[in-house]
Design a protein around this motif. Structure first.
Motif, PDB file in Angstrom:
ATOM      1  N   UNK A  11       0.836  -1.213   0.000  1.00  0.00           N
ATOM      2  CA  UNK A  11       0.000   0.000   0.000  1.00  0.00           C
ATOM      3  C   UNK A  11       0.869   1.261   0.000  1.00  0.00           C
ATOM      4  N   UNK A  12       1.936   1.250   0.782  1.00  0.00           N
ATOM      5  CA  UNK A  12       2.831   2.412   0.848  1.00  0.00           C
ATOM      6  C   UNK A  12       3.523   2.645  -0.487  1.00  0.00           C
ATOM      7  N   UNK A  13       3.941   1.561  -1.138  1.00  0.00           N
ATOM      8  CA  UNK A  13       4.601   1.687  -2.429  1.00  0.00           C
ATOM      9  C   UNK A  13       3.640   2.198  -3.504  1.00  0.00           C
ATOM     10  N   UNK A  14       2.394   1.759  -3.435  1.00  0.00           N
ATOM     11  CA  UNK A  14       1.390   2.273  -4.375  1.00  0.00           C
ATOM     12  C   UNK A  14       1.201   3.775  -4.162  1.00  0.00           C
ATOM     13  N   UNK A  15       1.088   4.181  -2.905  1.00  0.00           N
ATOM     14  CA  UNK A  15       0.906   5.601  -2.607  1.00  0.00           C
ATOM     15  C   UNK A  15       2.096   6.430  -3.090  1.00  0.00           C
ATOM     16  N   UNK A  16       3.310   5.911  -2.899  1.00  0.00           N
ATOM     17  CA  UNK A  16       4.505   6.618  -3.365  1.00  0.00           C
ATOM     18  C   UNK A  16       4.536   6.713  -4.885  1.00  0.00           C
ATOM     19  N   UNK A  17       4.123   5.639  -5.557  1.00  0.00           N
ATOM     20  CA  UNK A  17       4.094   5.650  -7.023  1.00  0.00           C
ATOM     21  C   UNK A  17       3.037   6.611  -7.539  1.00  0.00           C
ATOM     22  N   UNK A  18       1.898   6.698  -6.854  1.00  0.00           N
ATOM     23  CA  UNK A  18       0.874   7.690  -7.216  1.00  0.00           C
ATOM     24  C   UNK A  18       1.450   9.101  -7.107  1.00  0.00           C
ATOM     25  N   UNK A  22       2.283  11.888 -10.107  1.00  0.00           N
ATOM     26  CA  UNK A  22       1.335  13.001 -10.017  1.00  0.00           C
ATOM     27  C   UNK A  22      -0.098  12.516 -10.215  1.00  0.00           C
ATOM     28  N   UNK A  23      -0.346  11.363  -9.620  1.00  0.00           N
ATOM     29  CA  UNK A  23      -1.692  10.791  -9.636  1.00  0.00           C
ATOM     30  C   UNK A  23      -2.388  11.136  -8.321  1.00  0.00           C
ATOM     31  N   UNK A 200       5.879   0.371 -11.914  1.00  0.00           N
ATOM     32  CA  UNK A 200       6.025   0.776 -13.310  1.00  0.00           C
ATOM     33  C   UNK A 200       4.661   0.942 -13.950  1.00  0.00           C
ATOM     34  N   UNK A 201       3.750   0.013 -13.688  1.00  0.00           N
ATOM     35  CA  UNK A 201       2.407   0.090 -14.266  1.00  0.00           C
ATOM     36  C   UNK A 201       1.692   1.371 -13.837  1.00  0.00           C
ATOM     37  N   UNK A 202       1.868   1.753 -12.585  1.00  0.00           N
ATOM     38  CA  UNK A 202       1.233   2.982 -12.099  1.00  0.00           C
ATOM     39  C   UNK A 202       1.778   4.195 -12.853  1.00  0.00           C
ATOM     40  N   UNK A 203       3.067   4.184 -13.138  1.00  0.00           N
ATOM     41  CA  UNK A 203       3.664   5.284 -13.898  1.00  0.00           C
ATOM     42  C   UNK A 203       3.059   5.409 -15.288  1.00  0.00           C
TER      43      UNK A 203
END
Length: 219
Positions: A11-18, A22-23, A200-203
């Protein structure tokens, strides 16, 4: 690490990737892939607040999820494995999201079942971005026509596209291709990214990521 720690790390990594992409915060859903794990292994994730799960097989899912869904409100179950037409009725009855619509026959069967059961699971088209013969999914060049067929001929609301890039290739170009197809077809959601490449997918614009081993451990 305990499951709750691994889940919170994801969850933390998803939030950081967002943030890095700039999501908006919370714009990417985490689908916890619980295939091959029984109800006892899934409960700690439920206790930690996870409510969205992914499964590969209809029959396996029938053995654990009806009781869990009856017991715990708010569970959303995604089918992320190939769907055979003889399992379509069970899939429509059990799953909230079916991510693997990839051919005319299964689209027709799903349309009929959804009418018969008066249920409307959300649907994604699976795209075989690597054109791998052993892998399910429609060819990229046929995606727009197929999405149009599902919408116009069958009245299916296609919510998103899904892909699984080849294991031995850089996933970035595959994610970029899926995002381009979604934009061209007016498709809102992108299900892409797994334990090894979800950041990467989030990017590249993923709206949901399917993470299993990073949460539940090795199978």
């Amino acid at each position: 690490m305990e499951l709750e720690e691994r889940l919170n790390d994801v969850r933390s990594r998803i939030a950081a990737a967002e943030l890095q992409g700039r999501r908006p915060d919370g714009s990417v859903q985490l689908v916890a892939v619980s295939k091959t794990f029984g109800a006892d292994a899934i409960r700690p994730a439920l206790e930690a607040g996870q409510r969205i799960f992914g499964e590969n097989r209809v029959q396996e899912s029938q053995g654990k999820w009806p009781d869990l869904k009856a017991e715990i409100p708010g569970i959303e179950l995604h089918l992320i494995g190939p769907l055979q037409s003889n399992k379509a009725a069970e899939a429509v009855a059990l799953f909230d999201v079916i991510e693997t619509v990839d051919r005319e026959k299964i689209a027709r069967v799903l349309a009929d079942e959804m009418k018969r059961q008066a249920k409307t699971p959300r649907l994604y088209v699976q795209v075989n971005t690597g054109l791998e013969p052993q892998k399910a999914g429609i060819a990229p060049k046929e995606t727009m026509q197929f999405v149009g067929f599902c919408r116009d001929e069958l009245g299916l609301a296609i919510e998103g596209l899904m892909c699984i890039p080849p294991a031995d290739e850089n996933p970035g170009p595959h994610f970029a291709l899926l995002a381009q197809l979604a934009k061209a077809g007016g498709v809102e959601k992108l299900s892409m990214g797994m334990s090894g490449d979800y950041e990467t997918a989030i990017a590249f614009g993923a709206t949901s990521v399917r993470v299993g081993s990073a949460i539940f451990g090795a199978r």
